[in-house]
Design a protein around this motif. Sequence first.
Motif, short mmCIF file in Angstrom:
data_model
loop_
_atom_site.label_atom_id
_atom_site.label_comp_id
_atom_site.label_asym_id
_atom_site.label_seq_id
_atom_site.Cartn_x
_atom_site.Cartn_y
_atom_site.Cartn_z
N UNK A 168 -26.15 39.92 79.03
CA UNK A 168 -27.20 40.89 79.41
C UNK A 168 -26.75 42.31 79.13
N UNK A 169 -25.49 42.63 79.42
CA UNK A 169 -24.99 43.98 79.15
C UNK A 169 -25.09 44.29 77.66
N UNK A 170 -24.69 43.33 76.82
CA UNK A 170 -24.77 43.54 75.37
C UNK A 170 -26.22 43.71 74.92
N UNK A 171 -27.12 42.92 75.50
CA UNK A 171 -28.53 43.00 75.11
C UNK A 171 -29.14 44.33 75.52
N UNK A 172 -28.82 44.81 76.73
CA UNK A 172 -29.35 46.10 77.18
C UNK A 172 -28.86 47.24 76.28
N UNK A 173 -27.64 47.12 75.79
CA UNK A 173 -27.07 48.18 74.95
C UNK A 173 -27.61 48.16 73.53
N UNK A 174 -27.93 46.98 73.01
CA UNK A 174 -28.23 46.87 71.57
C UNK A 174 -29.55 46.18 71.25
N UNK A 175 -30.14 45.46 72.22
CA UNK A 175 -31.33 44.66 71.92
C UNK A 175 -31.01 43.40 71.14
N UNK A 176 -29.72 43.07 71.03
CA UNK A 176 -29.30 41.90 70.28
C UNK A 176 -28.48 40.97 71.16
N UNK A 177 -28.36 39.72 70.73
CA UNK A 177 -27.58 38.76 71.50
C UNK A 177 -26.09 39.02 71.30
N UNK A 178 -25.30 38.66 72.31
CA UNK A 178 -23.86 38.85 72.21
C UNK A 178 -23.28 37.98 71.10
N UNK A 179 -23.82 36.77 70.93
CA UNK A 179 -23.33 35.89 69.87
C UNK A 179 -23.50 36.49 68.49
N UNK A 180 -24.64 37.15 68.26
CA UNK A 180 -24.86 37.77 66.95
C UNK A 180 -23.96 38.98 66.76
N UNK A 181 -23.71 39.75 67.82
CA UNK A 181 -22.80 40.88 67.73
C UNK A 181 -21.38 40.41 67.43
N UNK A 182 -20.98 39.34 68.09
CA UNK A 182 -19.64 38.79 67.85
C UNK A 182 -19.51 38.33 66.40
N UNK A 183 -20.53 37.62 65.92
CA UNK A 183 -20.48 37.10 64.55
C UNK A 183 -20.41 38.23 63.53
N UNK A 184 -21.25 39.24 63.70
CA UNK A 184 -21.35 40.29 62.69
C UNK A 184 -20.21 41.29 62.75
N UNK A 185 -19.79 41.68 63.97
CA UNK A 185 -18.85 42.78 64.11
C UNK A 185 -17.40 42.35 64.25
N UNK A 186 -17.17 41.08 64.59
CA UNK A 186 -15.79 40.64 64.82
C UNK A 186 -15.39 39.48 63.92
N UNK A 187 -16.13 38.40 63.97
CA UNK A 187 -15.73 37.22 63.20
C UNK A 187 -15.90 37.43 61.69
N UNK A 188 -17.07 37.92 61.28
CA UNK A 188 -17.37 38.01 59.85
C UNK A 188 -16.43 38.96 59.10
N UNK A 189 -16.14 40.16 59.62
CA UNK A 189 -15.23 41.04 58.88
C UNK A 189 -13.85 40.44 58.65
N UNK A 190 -13.45 39.50 59.50
CA UNK A 190 -12.15 38.87 59.39
C UNK A 190 -12.22 37.48 58.75
N UNK A 191 -13.42 37.08 58.31
CA UNK A 191 -13.62 35.71 57.80
C UNK A 191 -13.06 34.69 58.77
N UNK A 192 -13.35 34.91 60.05
CA UNK A 192 -12.82 34.06 61.12
C UNK A 192 -13.83 32.99 61.51
N UNK A 193 -13.40 31.76 61.55
CA UNK A 193 -14.26 30.64 61.93
C UNK A 193 -14.37 30.57 63.45
N UNK A 194 -15.23 31.40 64.00
CA UNK A 194 -15.42 31.45 65.45
C UNK A 194 -16.87 31.82 65.72
N UNK A 195 -17.48 31.13 66.71
CA UNK A 195 -18.89 31.34 67.03
C UNK A 195 -19.11 31.25 68.53
N UNK A 196 -20.04 32.04 69.02
CA UNK A 196 -20.61 31.87 70.36
C UNK A 196 -22.04 31.42 70.12
N UNK A 197 -22.26 30.11 70.17
CA UNK A 197 -23.49 29.50 69.68
C UNK A 197 -23.21 28.97 68.28
#
Length: 375
Positions: A168-197
């Motif tokens: 909820x905190x992530x959604x209030x700040x960005x209007x996006x899900x935390x899983x999508x933020x994690x995928x785009x801003x953390x996992x993807x730049x590092x080509x890391x095989x990690x997902x929340x969802x």
Amino acid sequence: MAIDTNYVAPGFEGVASAFFATIPDGRRAGAALSVWKEGAPVVSLASGTADESMRPFSSETLIPVASVTKGLASLVIARLVELGIMPGYDTEIGEFWPEFAAHGKGKLSIGNVLAHRAGLSAPRETLPKAVYLDSIATADVLAAQEPLWTPGQGYQYHNITHGALTAKLAFLATGRSLGSLFAQDMARPLSADAWIGLPEEYDDRVASIVPEACPAAPVTSNPNTYWLERAVNLGSGVGFPELVESAESRRAEMPGVNGFASADAVAKIYSASVVETEGVRLLSDASVDELRKPRSMGAPVFGGPPPYQSFGAGVMIPSHWAPYLTEYSFGHDGALGQVAFADPYFKVGFAYFTNQAGDWERGRSVTQALSRALS
């Protein structure tokens, strides 16, 4: 027993020996270990089997990482705070999330909400599946709820509800899900095989959970057992396997419990939080210091035997429960015996993951071997 040994840098042979000792012969289970130092891998190991078909456990195997997900979600929040997209940890949560102020909860700081001090470790009402699989819906229920204790006066581990609050905190700040933020801003730049969802196309890489051979008898002497159990089952009888094994629950984003990742992915993400790793630095030194600042420690509100955990703003910090490497370490453990953390002093990212349910001594023994290798 299948063994897939990838890489051990000179000087870390003792770490490898400690890792292989955690996987007894004859078990239809496995584990993986990844250690990064100064932004580069120094240990990458996998051993054992991933499922009943005896598929070898490899560096590509995805593991349900359980509460390790809380640590990853807390890194997302820390990044939003650093970028100024979300208010700082000392902000009263009622200023950012007005509905949370119901029943006197609004004065609590955002940092203390993340440190399990909100009085919302369990829902008072039974949560149906449609709600508990929807983190935002769960968070809205919690925001309206009367707390279980006076907010800020003590802590109690929010087993599953912590993930709803971070979502909820992530959604209030960005209007996006935390899983999508994690995928785009953390996992993807590092080509890391990690997902929340977890996307459906990765299901065949997930290891099967092997239950404990002799589960510990449930504790019945604690008068607060009712709330401790509701923190785990949300009043709905749901357990960890149900939250990670069905297709429906794997697709859901529950940032407290249902992350899926390889050991290498999470070790790399933690590495990038303290040192440039593959050209990526996720958090500044100042943000790391704020993230790991002690906020909760000692005996929790609803009791239980020691050793006790200690928390910063959503991450575990060194304690008798999890000594890690130095006083500067931070990370999060998870059910099944998962251990993952970063250490700013040694500039290390670490992840030990297994599909064999059991205690955390396995990961701790490997951590101790790493400490000896670094000394």
